[in-house]
Scaffold this active site. Sequence first.
Site, PDB file in Angstrom:
ATOM      1  N   CYS A 137      23.395 -36.899 -22.619  1.00 25.94           N
ATOM      2  CA  CYS A 137      23.295 -36.679 -21.179  1.00 25.94           C
ATOM      3  C   CYS A 137      22.186 -35.672 -20.882  1.00 25.94           C
ATOM      4  CB  CYS A 137      24.640 -36.238 -20.619  1.00 25.94           C
ATOM      5  SG  CYS A 137      24.810 -36.617 -18.875  1.00 25.94           S
ATOM      6  N   HIS A 141      28.593 -40.003 -23.497  1.00 23.58           N
ATOM      7  CA  HIS A 141      29.208 -38.780 -24.026  1.00 23.58           C
ATOM      8  C   HIS A 141      30.168 -39.059 -25.179  1.00 23.58           C
ATOM      9  CE1 HIS A 141      28.016 -35.791 -20.946  1.00 23.58           C
ATOM     10  NE2 HIS A 141      27.963 -36.842 -20.145  1.00 23.58           N
ATOM     11  N   GLU A 174      31.217 -36.997 -27.348  1.00 18.45           N
ATOM     12  CA  GLU A 174      32.099 -35.836 -27.566  1.00 18.45           C
ATOM     13  C   GLU A 174      33.355 -35.891 -26.697  1.00 18.45           C
ATOM     14  OE1 GLU A 174      29.739 -35.912 -25.501  1.00 18.45           O
ATOM     15  OE2 GLU A 174      30.116 -34.546 -23.827  1.00 18.45           O
TER      16      GLU A 174
END
Lengths: 255, 80
Positions: A107, A224, A226
């Site tokens: 991002c 994303h 994570e």
Amino acid sequence: MAATSAATATAVAPSVSVTTRRPRFGVVSFPGSNCEQDAVNALRFIGYSAEFVWHRSTSLDGFDAIVLPGGFSYGDYLRCGAIARFSPVMEAVIAFADAGGPVIGFCNGFQVLTEAHLLPGCLIRNENLHFICKSVVLRVEDSTCEWVDLAPGTVTSLPVAHNEGNYTCDEATLARLRANHQVVLRYCEPDGSTALGGSAPNGATDDIAGICNEAGNVFGLMPHPERVTDGVNGQTQGAAFFTAIARRIERGVAR
Amino acid sequence: MKRYEIFVTGKEGIFDPAGEQSKRALANLGYQGIDELTIGKLIRLDVEDDVTEETVREMCRKLLANPVIEDFSITLLEEA
């Protein structure tokens, strides 16, 4: 008993082979970053060491891999990532990457990597001008990227949350990206195909969701991983974006 | 003191979503005959006299504009 059932309810962490060296990730924290804690949590959940690196830090000594997290570094002022790119830590990140050190940016981290010219092209405003926050389907491409632990052709899904995720580059750059196998992830349909007119929710050139540098050690992506790694939301597929590089570090092949 | 005005605009061929949407909005308001609408940035820079235009150009290349997607032009407005 309660602890056991809770543990089984959450998906199991990907198996980590016997390590000679526990990979140590440095997660950079810029003013305005907001995904650094998620990244640290995700990496620790898998079993790696993860520490914050303050943006004023000028040394990355002791780290095996560097993470540039998502968020709104410096309020996205001027252009996304433009000011973060000149943070003191970035000089060290660029030197680390140039020496073959593994660097991932998701991002806003991807935007910082392009502004720092560690990756080609640029991320501009989403075509439809909307902030896009949803889960997207992605196809893993046959690339030189050292970070992805998924076979080419694998279809997976990851969350995106961005306003400027529209990957743009000139024709020559696109041709180079394709020829050098630098396109790592493309937005696609649930069956892995590409819709007529493209599958990117944001207008990205050639449906590009993630690219790597020519050497494969620097990886930038808009989604994303994570956020879907530690299983708190029932998903762990993001781990596959960290385990490959960790194995390389464990074996001593990275860097 | 002198003042520079820097115009940062999208490069030819780089899609400008904000410009495109604004053009459509104007058409929706009934305005006709709009061929092109692009949105850029105006940066006003007041500097000491010894800051050269070449330095300002360097500032643009390094930070104020992204040469991958943007062009810039520099105009010197006033000199004291």
